[in-house]
Enzyme design. Structure first.
Site, PDB file in Angstrom:
ATOM      1  CB  SER A  53     -18.908  -4.633 -33.200  1.00 50.66           C
ATOM      2  OG  SER A  53     -20.148  -4.051 -32.843  1.00 50.66           O
ATOM      3  CE  LYS A 101     -41.965  -2.800 -21.527  1.00 46.82           C
ATOM      4  NZ  LYS A 101     -40.813  -2.498 -20.681  1.00 46.82           N
TER       5      LYS A 101
END
Length: 343
Positions: A171, A223
């Site tokens: 990763s 948000k």
């Protein structure tokens, strides 16, 4: 039973006393450092050629008798004099700067890495080489993005970069590794995991069951997409997945820019491979341990290990020790959940 009760009371008093002493020491340290300018860290440099030479000499002293050792030293002295005599003084040995990066979820080692790279770039030339011994299973996107950007400075300066992986570069770890002009891996190191993952629990139904309301107020439609306590919506899930897909696409493009020979859609599935298989996929250039590679380079180059050590105050060291203990417990638990198939 009475003995254990007394012992528990004694233990509680002892722990309380130790904590009190630590608090007093931390308070004194805080008062002494108050108003002072925070001291900077220090760059530590050691020559690895001397380290390898010391290992060899120690073994020779153990295995050879006095006469054999004397004859060996005499022969080495003659060879060294002959080498100096015929050596072209204008041709200096190339230099290899060795760095270490042991990555956690937050890529905390980036703070030292940035200073080490800044220091070596003041002297390094395209004739030199930087070797990064990398170990990381990845972590936060923005943290490993910054770590990768630090390595990109080496490539931009035209200095050859070799990345050695002995255990794992997955990763975010592979995001760093792919910047190397040459990637060297141990045969059973774990590489890949070119993907993005995010997971979080949701206890909203449990709260509702106990008649507990949890309000989430936002300004801006997205948000908050998914929450732990609030009620998640299908629209929020779709937006969250969209963000993950965008990040994954950026990750793929980043890897492709440094290793264009990769069939990126084949390797960017989030899978991991052991070194032997990773070489077949093009994720690795050569199978070898970092010890083997550096020992070979030491025969023809001067090797310098760089480590930037931060100076910590007493209260910082106490806090880091406590935080480190908690982190180790959590990371151990997380590793057992996510890496069982490699055990």
């Amino acid at each position: 039973m009475e003995f254990f009760i007394e012992y528990a009371g004694f233990l509680a008093k002892t722990v309380t006393l130790v904590i009190a002493i630590l608090v007093v020491l931390a308070s004194f340290a805080a008062l002494r450092s108050k108003g002072r300018r925070k001291s900077a860290g220090q760059l530590q440099v050691s020559k690895l050629n001397d380290f390898y030479k010391g290992l060899r000499e120690r073994l020779e002293q153990t295995l050879l008798d006095k006469d054999q050792l004397k004859a060996l030293r005499k022969a080495e002295g003659k060879a060294e004099k002959a080498g100096k005599k015929h050596k072209d003084k204008s041709a200096a040995k190339p230099r290899v700067f060795v760095l270490d990066f042991d990555g956690d979820i937050k890529a905390s080692a980036t703070e030292s890495l940035r200073h080490e790279i800044t220091a070596l770039l003041t002297l390094a030339t395209p004739k030199d080489e930087v070797v990064l011994r990398l170990e990381s299973g990845g972590g936060m996107v923005h943290s490993y993005g910054l770590a990768s950007s630090q390595l990109a400075r080496i490539r931009q300066a035209g200095v050859p970069l070799t990345v050695c992986i002995d255990k794992v570069a997955a990763s975010g770890g592979y995001m760093m590794a792919c910047i190397g002009e040459k990637i060297i891996s141990a045969p059973f190191a774990v590489l890949g995991s070119i993907g993005v993952v995010a997971q979080l629990p949701n206890v909203n139904r449990l709260l509702k069951k106990h008649d507990i309301d949890f309000e989430v107020l936002t300004a801006g439609e997205y948000k908050r997409t998914l929450t732990v306590f609030g009620e998640n919506t299908e629209k929020g899930r779709e937006k969250f997945q969209e963000d993950l897909d965008i990040t994954h696409e950026l990750f793929k493009n980043f890897v492709s820019s440094y290793r264009p020979q990769l069939a990126i859609d084949e390797v960017a599935t989030g899978e991991v491979w052991l070194g032997v298989a990773a070489q077949g996929k093009g994720l690795v250039d050569e199978l070898k341990t970092s010890d083997e590679y550096l020992a070979e380079r030491a025969k023809s180059a001067e090797l310098y290990h760089l480590h930037y050590a931060e100076r910590k105050s007493l209260q910082e060291r106490i806090g880091m020790a406590a935080s480190g203990s908690v982190d180790r417990v959590l990371l151990s638990w997380w590793s057992r959940l996510t890496q069982q198939r490699f055990w």
